[in-house]
Design an enzyme around this catalytic site. Structure first.
Site, PDB file in Angstrom:
ATOM      1  CB  CYS A   1       6.957   0.962  -3.878  1.00 20.70           C
ATOM      2  SG  CYS A   1       6.343  -0.405  -2.513  1.00 20.70           S
TER       3      CYS A   1
ATOM      4  CB  THR B   1       3.238   1.341  -4.782  1.00 22.20           C
ATOM      5  OG1 THR B   1       3.253   1.213  -3.447  1.00 22.20           O
ATOM      6  CG2 THR B   1       2.219   2.384  -5.070  1.00 22.20           C
TER       7      THR B   1
ATOM      8  CE  LYS C   1      -4.492  -0.682  -1.165  1.00 31.85           C
ATOM      9  NZ  LYS C   1      -3.279  -0.813  -1.607  1.00 31.85           N
TER      10      LYS C   1
ATOM     11  N   GLY D   1       4.871   4.567  -7.541  1.00 26.50           N
ATOM     12  CA  GLY D   1       4.377   3.539  -8.058  1.00 26.50           C
ATOM     13  C   GLY D   1       5.737   2.951  -9.007  1.00 26.50           C
TER      14      GLY D   1
ATOM     15  CB  SER E   1       5.110  -1.313   0.885  1.00 27.34           C
ATOM     16  OG  SER E   1       4.047  -1.239  -0.117  1.00 27.34           O
TER      17      SER E   1
ATOM     18  N   GLY F   1      -6.971   7.061   5.338  1.00 25.91           N
ATOM     19  CA  GLY F   1      -6.330   5.942   4.294  1.00 25.91           C
ATOM     20  C   GLY F   1      -5.711   5.083   5.515  1.00 25.91           C
TER      21      GLY F   1
ATOM     22  CB  THR G   1      -0.882  -0.165   1.178  1.00 23.60           C
ATOM     23  OG1 THR G   1      -1.744  -0.946   1.157  1.00 23.60           O
ATOM     24  CG2 THR G   1      -1.637   1.315   1.523  1.00 23.60           C
TER      25      THR G   1
END
Length: 180
Positions: free
Chosen positions: A165, A168, A39, A162, A130, A51, A7
């Site tokens: 990670c 993500t 989320k 994104g 994360s 969130g 996440t």
């Protein structure tokens, strides 16, 4: 035991906006099981944005508890979060919940943890999960850009997270509160 990971939640406060963005990816081990999870949510008649990072069922249980605290302490996000953190730390059932929450309203930005922490960032930017540190670093680097709004900063920072990670994705849900 199944390990659910992944996440990125980011909140940016700038000008008359506070935004919260979350990616949509949910993984189990090394597999993506859902790419469009929601989320980020509104609570308290759309006055509070929350969130979560961590176990989904745990986060929903905590959202319900936070909503109840907000009903008990209307317009007092910090007080509601402190009371939730006390319960989370001392309640036998809640202590086992594995999640972090970012919560924001027009005045306050907070991070809640199961360790009893209620943390307010000094710069109004929150990154959890994360990819949270990637998004946080990117948002901090962009915050002084006069031509960028809070939403633009959050979108760019989430794109960077994104890209870096593996837990993500780029399927970002972004919600905002306009500050009067």
């Amino acid at each position: 035991m199944t390990s659910w990971m992944g996440t990125t939640i980011l909140s940016v406060r700038k000008g008359n906006q506070v935004v919260m963005a979350g990616d949509g990816q949910v993984t189990m081990g090394n597999s993506v099981v859902k790419a469009n999870a929601q989320k980020v949510r509104f609570l308290s008649s759309e006055k509070v944005l929350v969130g979560f990072a961590g176990a989904t069922a745990d986060a929903f249980a905590l959202f319900e508890r936070l909503e109840a605290k907000l009903e008990q302490y209307p317009e007092q996000l910090q007080r509601a979060c402190v009371e939730l953190a006390k319960d989370w730390r001392t309640d036998k059932y809640l202590r086992k919940l594995e999640a972090m929450i970012a919560a924001v309203d027009k005045k306050t930005s907070l991070v809640l943890t199961g360790m009893g922490d209620v943390l307010e960032p000094q710069d109004g930017i929150i990154g959890i999960g994360s990819g949270g540190n990637f998004a946080l670093a990117a948002a901090r680097a962009l915050i002084d850009q006069a031509d960028m709004t809070a939403e633009q900063i959050a979108r760019k920072a989430m794109q960077i997270a994104g890209d870096l990670c593996i837990y993500t994705n780029h399927n970002v849900v972004l919600k905002q509160i306009t500050i009067d």
